[in-house]
Design a protein around this motif. Structure first.
Motif, PDB file in Angstrom:
ATOM      1  N   PRO A  19       0.847  -1.191   0.000  1.00 59.24           N
ATOM      2  CA  PRO A  19       0.000   0.000   0.000  1.00 59.24           C
ATOM      3  C   PRO A  19       0.885   1.246   0.000  1.00 59.24           C
ATOM      4  O   PRO A  19       1.746   1.398   0.861  1.00 59.24           O
ATOM      5  N   ALA A  20       0.677   2.090  -1.003  1.00 66.06           N
ATOM      6  CA  ALA A  20       1.522   3.286  -1.162  1.00 66.06           C
ATOM      7  C   ALA A  20       0.653   4.479  -1.506  1.00 66.06           C
ATOM      8  O   ALA A  20       1.082   5.392  -2.209  1.00 66.06           O
ATOM      9  N   ALA A  21      -0.596   4.465  -1.036  1.00 66.71           N
ATOM     10  CA  ALA A  21      -1.548   5.489  -1.448  1.00 66.71           C
ATOM     11  C   ALA A  21      -1.711   6.605  -0.422  1.00 66.71           C
ATOM     12  O   ALA A  21      -2.529   7.498  -0.613  1.00 66.71           O
ATOM     13  N   GLY A  22      -0.926   6.542   0.684  1.00 65.69           N
ATOM     14  CA  GLY A  22      -1.083   7.556   1.737  1.00 65.69           C
ATOM     15  C   GLY A  22      -0.430   8.877   1.354  1.00 65.69           C
ATOM     16  O   GLY A  22       0.514   8.907   0.569  1.00 65.69           O
ATOM     17  N   ARG A  26       2.456  13.735   7.936  1.00 68.84           N
ATOM     18  CA  ARG A  26       3.376  13.988   9.055  1.00 68.84           C
ATOM     19  C   ARG A  26       4.800  14.262   8.579  1.00 68.84           C
ATOM     20  O   ARG A  26       5.647  14.735   9.307  1.00 68.84           O
ATOM     21  N   LYS A  33       3.954  10.453   0.258  1.00 70.60           N
ATOM     22  CA  LYS A  33       5.152   9.962   0.964  1.00 70.60           C
ATOM     23  C   LYS A  33       5.947   8.935   0.160  1.00 70.60           C
ATOM     24  O   LYS A  33       7.172   9.009   0.082  1.00 70.60           O
ATOM     25  N   GLY A  93      -7.267   3.496  -2.145  1.00 71.16           N
ATOM     26  CA  GLY A  93      -8.516   4.050  -1.623  1.00 71.16           C
ATOM     27  C   GLY A  93      -8.279   5.087  -0.545  1.00 71.16           C
ATOM     28  O   GLY A  93      -7.162   5.554  -0.335  1.00 71.16           O
ATOM     29  N   GLU A  94      -9.349   5.390   0.167  1.00 76.69           N
ATOM     30  CA  GLU A  94      -9.362   6.437   1.187  1.00 76.69           C
ATOM     31  C   GLU A  94      -8.561   6.044   2.428  1.00 76.69           C
ATOM     32  O   GLU A  94      -7.929   6.889   3.052  1.00 76.69           O
ATOM     33  N   SER A  95      -8.655   4.759   2.814  1.00 77.90           N
ATOM     34  CA  SER A  95      -7.960   4.304   4.022  1.00 77.90           C
ATOM     35  C   SER A  95      -6.929   3.254   3.625  1.00 77.90           C
ATOM     36  O   SER A  95      -7.017   2.652   2.545  1.00 77.90           O
ATOM     37  N   ARG A  96      -5.986   3.006   4.542  1.00 78.68           N
ATOM     38  CA  ARG A  96      -4.986   1.975   4.276  1.00 78.68           C
ATOM     39  C   ARG A  96      -5.667   0.618   4.050  1.00 78.68           C
ATOM     40  O   ARG A  96      -5.304  -0.129   3.142  1.00 78.68           O
ATOM     41  N   SER A  99      -7.070   0.388   0.668  1.00 78.37           N
ATOM     42  CA  SER A  99      -5.983   0.239  -0.309  1.00 78.37           C
ATOM     43  C   SER A  99      -5.487  -1.210  -0.340  1.00 78.37           C
ATOM     44  O   SER A  99      -5.263  -1.781  -1.407  1.00 78.37           O
ATOM     45  N   ASP A 118       4.263  -1.934   4.051  1.00 70.66           N
ATOM     46  CA  ASP A 118       4.146  -0.483   3.893  1.00 70.66           C
ATOM     47  C   ASP A 118       5.253   0.048   2.984  1.00 70.66           C
ATOM     48  O   ASP A 118       6.439  -0.212   3.235  1.00 70.66           O
ATOM     49  N   ALA A 119       4.842   0.864   1.998  1.00 71.68           N
ATOM     50  CA  ALA A 119       5.850   1.562   1.191  1.00 71.68           C
ATOM     51  C   ALA A 119       6.730   2.425   2.086  1.00 71.68           C
ATOM     52  O   ALA A 119       7.876   2.727   1.753  1.00 71.68           O
ATOM     53  N   ALA A 120       6.170   2.796   3.235  1.00 76.04           N
ATOM     54  CA  ALA A 120       6.890   3.675   4.148  1.00 76.04           C
ATOM     55  C   ALA A 120       7.970   2.945   4.958  1.00 76.04           C
ATOM     56  O   ALA A 120       8.595   3.553   5.829  1.00 76.04           O
ATOM     57  N   LYS A 227       9.521   2.634  10.115  1.00 69.08           N
ATOM     58  CA  LYS A 227       8.612   3.360   9.212  1.00 69.08           C
ATOM     59  C   LYS A 227       9.045   4.816   9.084  1.00 69.08           C
ATOM     60  O   LYS A 227       9.249   5.496  10.091  1.00 69.08           O
TER      61      LYS A 227
HETATM   62  O1  C5P Z   1      -0.379   6.344   7.355  1.00 71.94           O
HETATM   63  P1  C5P Z   1       0.526   5.178   7.599  1.00 71.94           P
HETATM   64  O2  C5P Z   1       1.958   5.609   7.767  1.00 71.94           O
HETATM   65  O3  C5P Z   1       0.064   4.215   8.619  1.00 71.94           O
HETATM   66  O4  C5P Z   1       0.502   4.396   6.203  1.00 71.94           O
HETATM   67  C1  C5P Z   1       1.088   3.127   6.070  1.00 71.94           C
HETATM   68  C2  C5P Z   1       1.085   2.727   4.613  1.00 71.94           C
HETATM   69  O5  C5P Z   1      -0.256   2.682   4.113  1.00 71.94           O
HETATM   70  C3  C5P Z   1       1.856   3.709   3.740  1.00 71.94           C
HETATM   71  O6  C5P Z   1       2.707   2.962   2.886  1.00 71.94           O
HETATM   72  C4  C5P Z   1       0.755   4.450   2.993  1.00 71.94           C
HETATM   73  O7  C5P Z   1       1.142   4.872   1.704  1.00 71.94           O
HETATM   74  C5  C5P Z   1      -0.350   3.386   2.907  1.00 71.94           C
HETATM   75  N1  C5P Z   1      -1.708   3.972   2.741  1.00 71.94           N
HETATM   76  C6  C5P Z   1      -2.474   3.611   1.620  1.00 71.94           C
HETATM   77  N2  C5P Z   1      -3.734   4.152   1.427  1.00 71.94           N
HETATM   78  C7  C5P Z   1      -4.214   5.050   2.298  1.00 71.94           C
HETATM   79  C8  C5P Z   1      -3.463   5.419   3.450  1.00 71.94           C
HETATM   80  C9  C5P Z   1      -2.204   4.854   3.659  1.00 71.94           C
HETATM   81  O8  C5P Z   1      -2.021   2.815   0.796  1.00 71.94           O
HETATM   82  N3  C5P Z   1      -5.408   5.590   2.034  1.00 71.94           N
END
Ligand code: C5P
Length: 250
Positions: A19-22, A26, A33, A93-96, A99, A118-120, A227
Protein backbone atom coordinates in the motif's frame (compact mmCIF):
# COMPACT_ATOMS: atom_id res chain seq x y z
CA UNK A 1 -0.05 -29.19 8.87
CA UNK A 2 2.16 -32.26 8.34
CA UNK A 3 5.20 -31.93 6.05
CA UNK A 4 3.57 -34.23 3.45
CA UNK A 5 0.36 -32.20 3.13
CA UNK A 6 2.07 -28.77 3.16
CA UNK A 7 2.38 -27.24 -0.35
CA UNK A 8 5.91 -26.92 -1.72
CA UNK A 9 7.21 -23.37 -2.36
CA UNK A 10 6.59 -23.86 -6.09
CA UNK A 11 2.95 -24.78 -5.39
CA UNK A 12 2.53 -21.83 -3.07
CA UNK A 13 4.15 -18.75 -4.60
CA UNK A 14 4.24 -15.53 -2.59
CA UNK A 15 2.74 -12.21 -3.66
CA UNK A 16 3.47 -8.92 -1.91
CA UNK A 17 0.96 -6.07 -1.71
CA UNK A 18 2.52 -2.67 -1.06
CA UNK A 19 0.00 0.00 0.00
CA UNK A 20 1.52 3.29 -1.16
CA UNK A 21 -1.55 5.49 -1.45
CA UNK A 22 -1.08 7.56 1.74
CA UNK A 23 -0.36 11.29 1.62
CA UNK A 24 2.14 11.16 4.48
CA UNK A 25 1.12 14.49 6.00
CA UNK A 26 3.38 13.99 9.06
CA UNK A 27 6.40 14.16 6.74
CA UNK A 28 5.50 17.76 5.79
CA UNK A 29 4.16 19.24 2.54
CA UNK A 30 5.14 17.75 -0.84
CA UNK A 31 4.62 14.65 -2.97
CA UNK A 32 2.81 11.56 -1.57
CA UNK A 33 5.15 9.96 0.96
CA UNK A 34 5.93 6.87 -1.11
CA UNK A 35 7.19 9.04 -3.97
CA UNK A 36 9.64 11.07 -1.85
CA UNK A 37 13.26 10.41 -2.70
CA UNK A 38 15.79 8.67 -0.51
CA UNK A 39 19.26 9.20 -1.97
CA UNK A 40 17.62 10.18 -5.27
CA UNK A 41 15.40 7.08 -5.56
CA UNK A 42 11.69 7.14 -4.57
CA UNK A 43 10.96 5.43 -1.26
CA UNK A 44 8.47 3.19 -3.06
CA UNK A 45 11.16 1.85 -5.40
CA UNK A 46 13.35 1.00 -2.39
CA UNK A 47 10.37 -0.83 -0.83
CA UNK A 48 9.56 -2.71 -4.06
CA UNK A 49 13.22 -3.77 -4.41
CA UNK A 50 13.32 -4.86 -0.75
CA UNK A 51 10.40 -7.26 -1.27
CA UNK A 52 11.48 -8.42 -4.72
CA UNK A 53 14.90 -9.24 -3.20
CA UNK A 54 13.31 -12.36 -1.72
CA UNK A 55 13.54 -15.21 -4.20
CA UNK A 56 10.19 -16.47 -2.86
CA UNK A 57 8.30 -13.34 -3.94
CA UNK A 58 7.17 -13.67 -7.56
CA UNK A 59 4.59 -10.86 -7.74
CA UNK A 60 4.57 -7.36 -6.26
CA UNK A 61 1.28 -5.40 -6.37
CA UNK A 62 1.77 -1.69 -5.75
CA UNK A 63 -1.31 0.21 -4.57
CA UNK A 64 -0.85 3.73 -5.91
CA UNK A 65 -2.50 7.00 -4.86
CA UNK A 66 -6.01 6.98 -6.43
CA UNK A 67 -5.01 9.49 -9.12
CA UNK A 68 -1.40 8.34 -9.39
CA UNK A 69 -1.45 4.84 -10.91
CA UNK A 70 -0.01 5.98 -14.28
CA UNK A 71 2.79 7.89 -12.54
CA UNK A 72 3.66 4.89 -10.38
CA UNK A 73 3.66 2.58 -13.44
CA UNK A 74 6.13 4.89 -15.19
CA UNK A 75 8.29 4.98 -12.07
CA UNK A 76 8.49 1.17 -11.95
CA UNK A 77 9.34 1.12 -15.67
CA UNK A 78 12.09 3.69 -15.14
CA UNK A 79 13.93 1.76 -12.42
CA UNK A 80 15.85 -1.51 -12.60
CA UNK A 81 13.86 -4.33 -10.96
CA UNK A 82 14.47 -8.08 -10.92
CA UNK A 83 13.29 -9.91 -14.10
CA UNK A 84 12.01 -12.93 -12.20
CA UNK A 85 9.36 -10.82 -10.42
CA UNK A 86 6.05 -9.60 -11.92
CA UNK A 87 4.73 -6.15 -11.03
CA UNK A 88 1.18 -4.78 -11.03
CA UNK A 89 -0.08 -1.31 -10.15
CA UNK A 90 -3.63 -0.63 -8.93
CA UNK A 91 -5.23 2.59 -7.65
CA UNK A 92 -5.75 2.78 -3.88
CA UNK A 93 -8.52 4.05 -1.62
CA UNK A 94 -9.36 6.44 1.19
CA UNK A 95 -7.96 4.30 4.02
CA UNK A 96 -4.99 1.97 4.28
CA UNK A 97 -7.42 -0.91 4.80
CA UNK A 98 -9.27 -0.09 1.58
CA UNK A 99 -5.98 0.24 -0.31
CA UNK A 100 -4.86 -3.21 0.89
CA UNK A 101 -8.21 -4.73 -0.11
CA UNK A 102 -7.92 -3.23 -3.60
CA UNK A 103 -4.45 -4.77 -3.85
CA UNK A 104 -5.79 -8.17 -2.74
CA UNK A 105 -8.56 -7.96 -5.35
CA UNK A 106 -5.87 -7.80 -8.05
CA UNK A 107 -4.11 -11.03 -7.01
CA UNK A 108 -4.22 -13.96 -9.45
CA UNK A 109 -5.53 -17.20 -7.86
CA UNK A 110 -2.25 -19.12 -7.60
CA UNK A 111 -0.87 -17.01 -4.74
CA UNK A 112 -1.57 -18.81 -1.47
CA UNK A 113 0.72 -16.65 0.66
CA UNK A 114 0.45 -12.87 0.75
CA UNK A 115 2.72 -10.28 2.31
CA UNK A 116 1.46 -6.78 3.05
CA UNK A 117 4.25 -4.24 3.28
CA UNK A 118 4.15 -0.48 3.89
CA UNK A 119 5.85 1.56 1.19
CA UNK A 120 6.89 3.67 4.15
CA UNK A 121 9.30 0.91 5.31
CA UNK A 122 11.71 1.09 2.39
CA UNK A 123 14.75 -0.53 4.02
CA UNK A 124 13.45 -3.83 5.40
CA UNK A 125 16.23 -6.45 5.02
CA UNK A 126 15.53 -9.54 2.90
CA UNK A 127 16.21 -11.83 5.88
CA UNK A 128 13.23 -10.31 7.68
CA UNK A 129 11.02 -10.80 4.59
CA UNK A 130 12.13 -14.43 4.36
CA UNK A 131 11.60 -15.08 8.09
CA UNK A 132 7.97 -13.94 7.74
CA UNK A 133 7.42 -16.12 4.66
CA UNK A 134 8.94 -19.12 6.39
CA UNK A 135 6.64 -18.79 9.41
CA UNK A 136 3.56 -18.62 7.15
CA UNK A 137 4.79 -21.66 5.24
CA UNK A 138 5.26 -23.43 8.56
CA UNK A 139 1.52 -23.09 9.12
CA UNK A 140 0.85 -19.75 10.89
CA UNK A 141 -2.23 -17.99 9.40
CA UNK A 142 -0.70 -14.57 10.16
CA UNK A 143 2.85 -13.46 11.00
CA UNK A 144 4.24 -10.09 12.09
CA UNK A 145 7.87 -8.99 12.43
CA UNK A 146 8.22 -7.33 15.82
CA UNK A 147 10.82 -5.73 18.09
CA UNK A 148 10.98 -5.23 21.87
CA UNK A 149 10.45 -1.62 22.99
CA UNK A 150 13.15 0.70 24.32
CA UNK A 151 10.63 3.15 25.78
CA UNK A 152 8.16 2.46 28.56
CA UNK A 153 4.64 2.83 27.14
CA UNK A 154 1.78 4.60 28.94
CA UNK A 155 -1.89 4.42 28.11
CA UNK A 156 -3.47 7.87 28.48
CA UNK A 157 -6.86 9.47 28.30
CA UNK A 158 -6.23 11.39 25.05
CA UNK A 159 -6.65 15.18 25.36
CA UNK A 160 -9.15 16.85 23.05
CA UNK A 161 -6.82 19.85 22.64
CA UNK A 162 -3.40 19.07 21.12
CA UNK A 163 -0.60 19.57 23.63
CA UNK A 164 -2.85 19.62 26.74
CA UNK A 165 -1.73 17.38 29.67
CA UNK A 166 -3.18 13.85 29.41
CA UNK A 167 -3.96 11.68 32.46
CA UNK A 168 -2.08 8.37 32.46
CA UNK A 169 -4.45 5.44 32.97
CA UNK A 170 -2.09 2.43 32.74
CA UNK A 171 1.49 1.25 32.24
CA UNK A 172 1.57 -2.10 30.41
CA UNK A 173 4.51 -4.36 31.35
CA UNK A 174 7.18 -3.40 28.81
CA UNK A 175 8.70 -6.88 28.53
CA UNK A 176 5.42 -8.18 27.08
CA UNK A 177 5.08 -5.43 24.43
CA UNK A 178 6.41 -5.45 20.87
CA UNK A 179 6.54 -2.78 18.18
CA UNK A 180 5.15 -4.36 15.04
CA UNK A 181 6.56 -3.80 11.56
CA UNK A 182 5.88 -5.03 8.05
CA UNK A 183 5.91 -7.11 5.89
CA UNK A 184 3.13 -8.98 7.64
CA UNK A 185 2.54 -12.41 6.13
CA UNK A 186 -0.73 -14.27 5.66
CA UNK A 187 -2.38 -17.33 4.40
CA UNK A 188 -4.30 -15.69 1.56
CA UNK A 189 -7.73 -17.14 2.39
CA UNK A 190 -7.39 -16.00 6.01
CA UNK A 191 -6.52 -12.43 5.00
CA UNK A 192 -9.40 -12.27 2.51
CA UNK A 193 -11.82 -13.50 5.17
CA UNK A 194 -10.47 -10.91 7.62
CA UNK A 195 -11.03 -8.12 5.09
CA UNK A 196 -14.58 -9.35 4.39
CA UNK A 197 -15.45 -9.67 8.08
CA UNK A 198 -13.76 -6.82 9.92
CA UNK A 199 -15.13 -3.38 9.15
CA UNK A 200 -13.78 -1.29 12.06
CA UNK A 201 -10.68 0.88 11.68
CA UNK A 202 -7.38 -0.94 12.19
CA UNK A 203 -3.77 0.18 11.89
CA UNK A 204 -2.39 -3.15 10.69
CA UNK A 205 -3.66 -6.21 8.85
CA UNK A 206 -2.75 -8.77 11.49
CA UNK A 207 -5.16 -7.20 13.99
CA UNK A 208 -8.00 -8.06 11.59
CA UNK A 209 -6.94 -11.71 11.76
CA UNK A 210 -6.82 -11.45 15.57
CA UNK A 211 -10.43 -10.25 15.43
CA UNK A 212 -11.33 -13.51 13.63
CA UNK A 213 -10.09 -15.30 16.78
CA UNK A 214 -7.02 -16.76 15.06
CA UNK A 215 -3.51 -16.79 16.49
CA UNK A 216 -1.05 -14.30 15.01
CA UNK A 217 2.63 -15.03 15.65
CA UNK A 218 5.51 -12.57 15.94
CA UNK A 219 8.97 -13.27 14.53
CA UNK A 220 12.02 -11.04 15.11
CA UNK A 221 11.80 -7.75 13.22
CA UNK A 222 14.75 -5.53 12.29
CA UNK A 223 15.77 -2.01 13.29
CA UNK A 224 16.19 -1.09 9.60
CA UNK A 225 12.52 -1.93 8.93
CA UNK A 226 11.43 1.29 10.68
CA UNK A 227 8.61 3.36 9.21
CA UNK A 228 9.53 6.67 7.61
CA UNK A 229 6.96 8.95 9.22
CA UNK A 230 8.58 12.22 10.28
CA UNK A 231 11.30 14.39 8.66
CA UNK A 232 14.00 12.96 10.98
CA UNK A 233 13.23 9.45 9.68
CA UNK A 234 14.38 10.56 6.21
CA UNK A 235 17.76 11.52 7.69
CA UNK A 236 18.01 8.13 9.41
CA UNK A 237 17.02 6.27 6.23
CA UNK A 238 19.71 8.05 4.20
CA UNK A 239 22.26 7.25 6.93
CA UNK A 240 21.30 3.54 6.72
CA UNK A 241 21.75 3.62 2.94
CA UNK A 242 25.15 5.33 3.33
CA UNK A 243 26.23 2.65 5.84
CA UNK A 244 25.13 -0.10 3.45
CA UNK A 245 27.14 1.47 0.62
CA UNK A 246 30.21 1.63 2.87
CA UNK A 247 29.78 -1.98 3.96
CA UNK A 248 29.24 -3.11 0.35
CA UNK A 249 32.51 -1.38 -0.55
CA UNK A 250 34.56 -3.71 1.66
O1 C5P B 1 -0.38 6.34 7.35
P1 C5P B 1 0.53 5.18 7.60
O2 C5P B 1 1.96 5.61 7.77
O3 C5P B 1 0.06 4.22 8.62
O4 C5P B 1 0.50 4.40 6.20
C1 C5P B 1 1.09 3.13 6.07
C2 C5P B 1 1.09 2.73 4.61
O5 C5P B 1 -0.26 2.68 4.11
C3 C5P B 1 1.86 3.71 3.74
O6 C5P B 1 2.71 2.96 2.89
C4 C5P B 1 0.75 4.45 2.99
O7 C5P B 1 1.14 4.87 1.70
C5 C5P B 1 -0.35 3.39 2.91
N1 C5P B 1 -1.71 3.97 2.74
C6 C5P B 1 -2.47 3.61 1.62
N2 C5P B 1 -3.73 4.15 1.43
C7 C5P B 1 -4.21 5.05 2.30
C8 C5P B 1 -3.46 5.42 3.45
C9 C5P B 1 -2.20 4.85 3.66
O8 C5P B 1 -2.02 2.81 0.80
N3 C5P B 1 -5.41 5.59 2.03
Amino acid sequence: MSDESRPTPAQNPVAAVIPAAGRGVRLGPGAPKALRALNGTPMLIHAVRALAASRHVSLVVVVAPPDGAAEVKSLLDAHALPDRTDFLVVPGGESRQESVRLGLDALPPQYGTVLVHDAARPLVPVDTVDAVIEAVRDGAPAVVPALPLADTVKEVEPATVAGAPEPVVATPERARLRAVQTPQGFDRETLLRAHETVTGDVTDDASMVEQLGLTVVAVPGHEEAFKVTRPLDLVLAEAVLARRRLNDGF
